[in-house]
Design a protein around this motif. Structure first.
Motif, PDB file in Angstrom:
ATOM      1  N   GLN A  95       0.821  -1.214   0.000  1.00  0.00           N
ATOM      2  CA  GLN A  95       0.000   0.000   0.000  1.00  0.00           C
ATOM      3  C   GLN A  95       0.856   1.265   0.000  1.00  0.00           C
ATOM      4  O   GLN A  95       0.491   2.248  -0.601  1.00  0.00           O
ATOM      5  N   ASN A  96       1.970   1.223   0.678  1.00  0.00           N
ATOM      6  CA  ASN A  96       2.633   2.487   0.987  1.00  0.00           C
ATOM      7  C   ASN A  96       3.931   2.767   0.252  1.00  0.00           C
ATOM      8  O   ASN A  96       4.206   3.892  -0.078  1.00  0.00           O
ATOM      9  N   ILE A  97       4.726   1.780   0.017  1.00  0.00           N
ATOM     10  CA  ILE A  97       6.098   2.068  -0.397  1.00  0.00           C
ATOM     11  C   ILE A  97       6.381   2.023  -1.898  1.00  0.00           C
ATOM     12  O   ILE A  97       7.061   2.897  -2.384  1.00  0.00           O
ATOM     13  N   PRO A  98       5.875   1.072  -2.631  1.00  0.00           N
ATOM     14  CA  PRO A  98       6.499   0.718  -3.913  1.00  0.00           C
ATOM     15  C   PRO A  98       6.577   1.835  -4.936  1.00  0.00           C
ATOM     16  O   PRO A  98       7.529   1.911  -5.676  1.00  0.00           O
TER      17      PRO A  98
ATOM     18  N   PRO B 165      13.450   7.041   0.940  1.00  0.00           N
ATOM     19  CA  PRO B 165      13.017   8.327   0.387  1.00  0.00           C
ATOM     20  C   PRO B 165      11.555   8.590   0.702  1.00  0.00           C
ATOM     21  O   PRO B 165      10.711   7.706   0.522  1.00  0.00           O
ATOM     22  N   VAL B 166      11.250   9.776   1.211  1.00  0.00           N
ATOM     23  CA  VAL B 166       9.863  10.135   1.507  1.00  0.00           C
ATOM     24  C   VAL B 166       9.572  11.526   0.941  1.00  0.00           C
ATOM     25  O   VAL B 166      10.466  12.373   0.855  1.00  0.00           O
ATOM     26  N   TRP B 167       8.332  11.733   0.549  1.00  0.00           N
ATOM     27  CA  TRP B 167       7.917  13.072   0.102  1.00  0.00           C
ATOM     28  C   TRP B 167       7.597  13.914   1.319  1.00  0.00           C
ATOM     29  O   TRP B 167       6.894  13.462   2.220  1.00  0.00           O
ATOM     30  N   VAL B 168       8.123  15.113   1.355  1.00  0.00           N
ATOM     31  CA  VAL B 168       7.809  16.018   2.450  1.00  0.00           C
ATOM     32  C   VAL B 168       7.346  17.352   1.882  1.00  0.00           C
ATOM     33  O   VAL B 168       7.711  17.734   0.770  1.00  0.00           O
ATOM     34  N   LYS B 169       6.493  18.021   2.649  1.00  0.00           N
ATOM     35  CA  LYS B 169       6.107  19.382   2.311  1.00  0.00           C
ATOM     36  C   LYS B 169       6.760  20.301   3.325  1.00  0.00           C
ATOM     37  O   LYS B 169       6.670  20.075   4.530  1.00  0.00           O
TER      38      LYS B 169
ATOM     39  N   ALA C 129       6.895  24.079  -0.366  1.00  0.00           N
ATOM     40  CA  ALA C 129       7.723  23.384  -1.344  1.00  0.00           C
ATOM     41  C   ALA C 129       7.638  21.899  -1.055  1.00  0.00           C
ATOM     42  O   ALA C 129       7.614  21.470   0.104  1.00  0.00           O
ATOM     43  N   ARG C 130       7.569  21.130  -2.107  1.00  0.00           N
ATOM     44  CA  ARG C 130       7.454  19.688  -1.962  1.00  0.00           C
ATOM     45  C   ARG C 130       8.758  19.077  -2.462  1.00  0.00           C
ATOM     46  O   ARG C 130       9.274  19.472  -3.507  1.00  0.00           O
ATOM     47  N   ALA C 131       9.290  18.152  -1.694  1.00  0.00           N
ATOM     48  CA  ALA C 131      10.574  17.588  -2.072  1.00  0.00           C
ATOM     49  C   ALA C 131      10.656  16.119  -1.694  1.00  0.00           C
ATOM     50  O   ALA C 131      10.032  15.675  -0.723  1.00  0.00           O
ATOM     51  N   LEU C 132      11.400  15.382  -2.468  1.00  0.00           N
ATOM     52  CA  LEU C 132      11.681  13.994  -2.131  1.00  0.00           C
ATOM     53  C   LEU C 132      13.004  13.966  -1.365  1.00  0.00           C
ATOM     54  O   LEU C 132      14.035  14.412  -1.863  1.00  0.00           O
TER      55      LEU C 132
ATOM     56  N   TYR D 107       5.289  15.281   6.631  1.00  0.00           N
ATOM     57  CA  TYR D 107       5.651  14.061   5.922  1.00  0.00           C
ATOM     58  C   TYR D 107       4.397  13.469   5.290  1.00  0.00           C
ATOM     59  O   TYR D 107       3.422  13.182   5.985  1.00  0.00           O
ATOM     60  N   GLU D 108       4.435  13.308   3.972  1.00  0.00           N
ATOM     61  CA  GLU D 108       3.262  12.737   3.307  1.00  0.00           C
ATOM     62  C   GLU D 108       3.122  11.271   3.688  1.00  0.00           C
ATOM     63  O   GLU D 108       2.063  10.689   3.630  1.00  0.00           O
ATOM     64  N   TRP D 109       4.206  10.688   4.055  1.00  0.00           N
ATOM     65  CA  TRP D 109       4.195   9.307   4.515  1.00  0.00           C
ATOM     66  C   TRP D 109       5.405   9.108   5.400  1.00  0.00           C
ATOM     67  O   TRP D 109       6.499   9.527   5.059  1.00  0.00           O
ATOM     68  N   LYS D 110       5.173   8.535   6.593  1.00  0.00           N
ATOM     69  CA  LYS D 110       6.308   8.253   7.468  1.00  0.00           C
ATOM     70  C   LYS D 110       6.607   6.766   7.406  1.00  0.00           C
ATOM     71  O   LYS D 110       5.706   5.941   7.575  1.00  0.00           O
ATOM     72  N   PRO D 111       7.854   6.434   7.165  1.00  0.00           N
ATOM     73  CA  PRO D 111       8.184   5.007   7.065  1.00  0.00           C
ATOM     74  C   PRO D 111       7.997   4.303   8.401  1.00  0.00           C
ATOM     75  O   PRO D 111       8.314   4.876   9.449  1.00  0.00           O
ATOM     76  N   PRO D 112       7.465   3.094   8.381  1.00  0.00           N
ATOM     77  CA  PRO D 112       7.385   2.316   9.621  1.00  0.00           C
ATOM     78  C   PRO D 112       8.785   2.087  10.158  1.00  0.00           C
ATOM     79  O   PRO D 112       9.721   1.864   9.392  1.00  0.00           O
ATOM     80  N   TRP D 113       8.926   2.170  11.478  1.00  0.00           N
ATOM     81  CA  TRP D 113      10.252   2.143  12.072  1.00  0.00           C
ATOM     82  C   TRP D 113      10.252   1.223  13.274  1.00  0.00           C
ATOM     83  O   TRP D 113       9.308   1.220  14.065  1.00  0.00           O
ATOM     84  N   CYS D 114      11.283   0.405  13.397  1.00  0.00           N
ATOM     85  CA  CYS D 114      11.389  -0.513  14.526  1.00  0.00           C
ATOM     86  C   CYS D 114      12.476  -0.014  15.469  1.00  0.00           C
ATOM     87  O   CYS D 114      13.633   0.135  15.075  1.00  0.00           O
ATOM     88  N   SER D 115      12.084   0.272  16.711  1.00  0.00           N
ATOM     89  CA  SER D 115      13.053   0.788  17.679  1.00  0.00           C
ATOM     90  C   SER D 115      13.961  -0.320  18.187  1.00  0.00           C
ATOM     91  O   SER D 115      14.987  -0.056  18.793  1.00  0.00           O
TER      92      SER D 115
END
Ligand SMILES: [Zn+2]
Length: 169
Positions: free
Chosen positions: A12-15, A36-40, A85-88, A122-130
């Motif tokens: 759903q999120n990454i590809p 890489p994530v899209w950010v505004k 501004a939108r940036a990858l 962040y338009e999408w935050k990557p899942p992260w394992c602490s």
């Protein structure tokens, strides 16, 4: 093994992002430390709306991957002022995702400096394992987490499902 369980949300999120920009990265490797994530970038001071300025601001979030085409990705409000501004940007698991960036610019009168706060969305935050310190799965999906914890969670979900059925009756 874990790959199948992680599959649904990754699909759903990454590809789209990863396939486009990093075709060589394998999602099933399980050791992703950079994504890489899209950010505004909101509330950028007007003087910051240059390729150099935006690159500098973006570099505080991570590694800009589209620095040459920043100006073309600036979204302008109807009345002409740049909105954001939108940036990858490639973020690293080694540093926290920043929500704010302080930007100091020379004051208009030439004395001192003005400090602006650029807000990062962040338009999408990557899942992260602490536990593993990697992107790709969250703590509750971590293969290193004690099996007991996972069992408790599964039982809890079954109870919820039963409760829901009773309501329907
Ligand atoms: Zn983990």
């Amino acid at each position: 093994m874990d790959v199948l369980e992680q599959g649904p949300w990754m699909v759903q999120n990454i590809p789209i992002i990863l396939n486009k920009w990093s075709p060589d990265i394998s999602l099933t490797k399980g050791d992703l430390t950079r994504v890489p994530v899209w950010v505004k970038l909101h509330d950028i001071p007007l003087v910051g709306y240059t390729n150099d300025g935006l690159s500098l601001i973006a570099s505080k979030v991570g590694k800009p991957m589209m620095s040459d085409s920043f100006t073309s990705s600036i979204c302008v409000e109807a009345w002409g002022r740049p909105n954001f501004a939108r940036a990858l940007i490639e973020v690293s698991v080694e540093s926290d995702l920043k929500d704010e960036i302080k930007v100091a610019t020379p004051s208009l009168d030439g004395h001192g400096r003005t400090t602006d706060l650029v807000h990062v969305e962040y338009e999408w935050k990557p899942p992260w394992c602490s536990c593993c310190k990697v992107y790709g799965h969250i703590d509750t999906q971590c293969p290193k987490v004690q099996p007991k914890v996972l069992e408790v969670e599964i039982k809890q979900k079954q109870v919820d499902a039963d409760g829901f059925q009773e309501v329907i009756k």
